[in-house]
Structures are given as structure tokens and as C-alpha cells.
Design a protein around this motif. Structure first.
Motif: not given
Length: 329
Positions: A58-75, A316-324
Motif C-alpha cells: 500500500i505504501s509503495q503504490l501510494s508513493q507511485t500514485l503521488n508521484r504520478a499525480r504530481t506529474t499529471i497536475a504539476g507540483a 496532515l491531510d490523508a494524501d500527505l501522510t501516506g497509507s496506514t
């Protein structure tokens, strides 16, 4: 769900999404592929969370999705809405959840200060502990009042000193010892000075010079001490959450409190620097201090209650804390 089989089937998509997310430049076709893979992997993550919650995957996929979201939407760029959320939701929620700790610390410190003051004011031993007779007389006659020199420089010094005390209470709060030491030292010191002033018949002057800024200033120190003790108690009793997760969540929330104390201590520093030592009438000075303290508690109780009712904690918001990993309540 057979997690190993699911991973074998979709690992290629996960790796491809990770690769595309790390490229500095992508073509139009790759951009379309990136969006498609982002949507697919987000669905995979949701399925894993609900059926086979493996925290590592879950942590690995969350990090991958966060990075992809940044690439798609910008920093992400800081915006006014982030400041607004901090001031109207995160900070009041964190303070509201801390309110009973603040009340307990305030009560304990006030009692300790009163005992210290009575001991100094009524016993030869207590008075002698303050200093020599000449030192005490000079302090009462001149030093105490002259300390409050109006101006921006004095306000900055006061803010820096109090912010340092508050930061220590929170940063070393997990020890459980340092916040208590700082709170006891502060309470005894204030009480002893008040007792000495009372012994020499200047208790009124002491209260007039302390009250304008001290109401909010001391409350800020009490909040810092309460925050430090709260993180220590989370270490002792994390409740149903794993200890590491509880400490992470409460620690982030309490550092939200630290950010808020920068503001409250700045306000009390301004009052001390420009109001306490000014030529304003004493009743107006004290009214300004009482108004500042009242505004603080209205902020905590009204906005904080509303924010907590909406589910905010100050974390922090859930998308910034990572998955638990889910835990049973």
C-alpha cells in the motif's frame, strides 16, 4: 484476494506508471498512457486496501500514485486556501483536542505559583531565597518596571524568548520530564517575583505590569507544556492504534499547535512591547490583555469544536501522510 497472484498480474502496470512518472519529458501518447495507468493503479490500490491490506505494498503504490499525480497536475503550490485551512480547521481542531490538557496544566501552574508567592511573601526563608535585601529593594523600586521598555526591539526579544521555551516544551515533550521542568520553573519564578513584590507592598504594580500581556503569554506556555505532555502520554498509552502510528499522528497534530503558538506569542509580544510599558490607562491595558485571551478561547472552542465535529484532528491531510494499516477500534 490472492495478493501474490494479483501483484504478478499487475506489477508490469505499476512499474510502467513509476517509470513514466519519473521522466522529465513525455510525449502525447505517453501522457495519455500515464493518465490511464494512474486510474488503473488507483483502482488496484483501493482493491488491496479493502481486501488484502498489505502495508508495504500500500505504501509503495501510494508513493507511485503521488508521484504520478504530481506529474499529471504539476507540483503543488502553496495557496491561500492552505493557509485558510490551517487557521480555520487544522489549528483550532488540534487546540480543541488539547483543551483538557491545557486546563490541567494551567490549574497546576497557577496553584504552584500561588504557593511559591505566599512562601516568599510570608516567610524569611522564602524572601532570602530571592536575593540580598539591597538586590530585592532595587528590583522592586526600579528593575521590574523598567524592564518593560516599549518598542519593536523589546517585542522581538520577548517573542524569541517565549517561542524558545514553547519549542522546547513540544520538541522534548516525549521525554515527559522536560515540559514539567520548564512549567515548574516558570510557575515558581513568576510566583516568587509576585510574592516579593507583595512583601514590599507592590503587588498591584506587579499585577498591572503582568496582566496585559501575561494572560495570553502564559496561556501559550501552558499550551506548549500541555502539547509536550500529550505526546508523552501517547507514548505511554497509544490506545487502539499501534504506538508508532499514534506517535506519528499526534506528533504531526501537535506541531500544528507549535505553528499556532508562533502567532499567539507574537501577539503577546506585541502587547508586551507596545501596550504594557505604554502610557495608556491601566484599565485599558488590562482590557486589551483580557480581550486577547478571550479571543483565543473563542477561537479554540467555537472553530475547534466545529472542525473536530467534521473529522479534523490537526494532522496532515490523508494524501500527505501516506497509507496506514487498518486496526480494530
Amino acid at each position: 484476494m490472492d495478493l501474490d497472484a494479483f501483484s504478478d498480474v499487475h506489477s508490469g502496470e505499476w512499474a510502467r506508471l513509476k517509470t513514466l512518472s519519473t521522466r522529465r519529458r513525455i510525449s502525447g501518447a505517453e501522457a495519455d498512457e500515464l493518465v490511464r495507468l494512474y486510474q488503473a493503479v488507483a483502482t488496484h490500490l483501493s482493491m488491496i486496501r479493502s481486501s488484502a491490506p498489505d502495508p508495504v505494498l500500500i505504501s509503495q503504490l501510494s508513493q507511485t500514485l503521488n508521484r504520478a499525480r504530481t506529474t499529471i497536475a504539476g507540483a503543488h503550490e502553496p495557496a491561500w486556501r492552505d493557509v485558510q485551512r490551517f487557521l480555520l480547521v487544522s489549528l483550532p481542531a488540534a487546540l480543541f483536542r488539547l483543551r483538557w490538557w491545557i486546563h490541567a496544566v494551567t490549574f497546576g501552574c497557577v496553584i504552584l505559583a500561588v504557593i511559591s508567592g505566599i512562601w516568599v511573601a510570608t516567610t524569611p526563608q522564602g524572601l532570602a531565597a530571592i536575593g540580598t535585601p539591597s538586590y530585592r529593594q532595587e528590583y522592586v523600586d526600579n528593575a521590574f518596571a523598567s524592564y518593560y521598555d516599549p518598542g519593536a526591539g523589546f517585542a522581538a526579544v520577548v517573542w524569541t524568548n517565549n517561542a524558545w521555551i514553547a519549542a522546547q516544551c513540544i520538541a522534548f515533550g516525549i521525554s515527559g520530564i522536560w515540559p514539567v521542568f520548564m512549567l515548574v520553573q516558570n510557575a515558581v519564578s513568576v510566583g516568587a517575583i509576585g510574592g516579593m513584590m507583595a512583601h514590599y507592598g507592590e503587588l498591584g504594580m506587579f499585577l498591572k505590569l503582568i496582566a496585559p500581556h501575561g494572560l495570553l503569554e502564559l496561556t501559550s506556555i501552558f499550551v506548549a507544556g500541555a502539547a509536550g505532555l500529550k505526546i508523552f502520554w501517547t507514548l505511554v498509552d497509544p490506545g487502539p492504534r499501534p504506538r508508532s502510528r499514534a506517535l506519528a499522528e499526534e506528533g504531526r497534530a501537535l506541531f500544528t499547535v507549535a505553528g499556532g503558538l508562533v502567532i499567539t506569542l507574537a501577539v503577546s509580544g506585541l502587547i508586551e512591547g507596545f501596550v504594557t510599558g505604554s502610557t495608556l490607562p491601566w484599565w485599558l491595558k488590562i482590557a486589551i490583555g483580557a480581550l486577547a485571551l478571550g479571543a483565543f478561547w473563542v477561537y479554540v472552542l467555537v472553530l475547534g469544536r466545529r472542525a473536530v465535529a467534521d473529522g479534523a484532528t490537526g494532522d496532515l491531510d490523508a494524501d500527505l501522510t501516506g497509507s496506514t494499516q487498518p486496526v480494530a477500534a
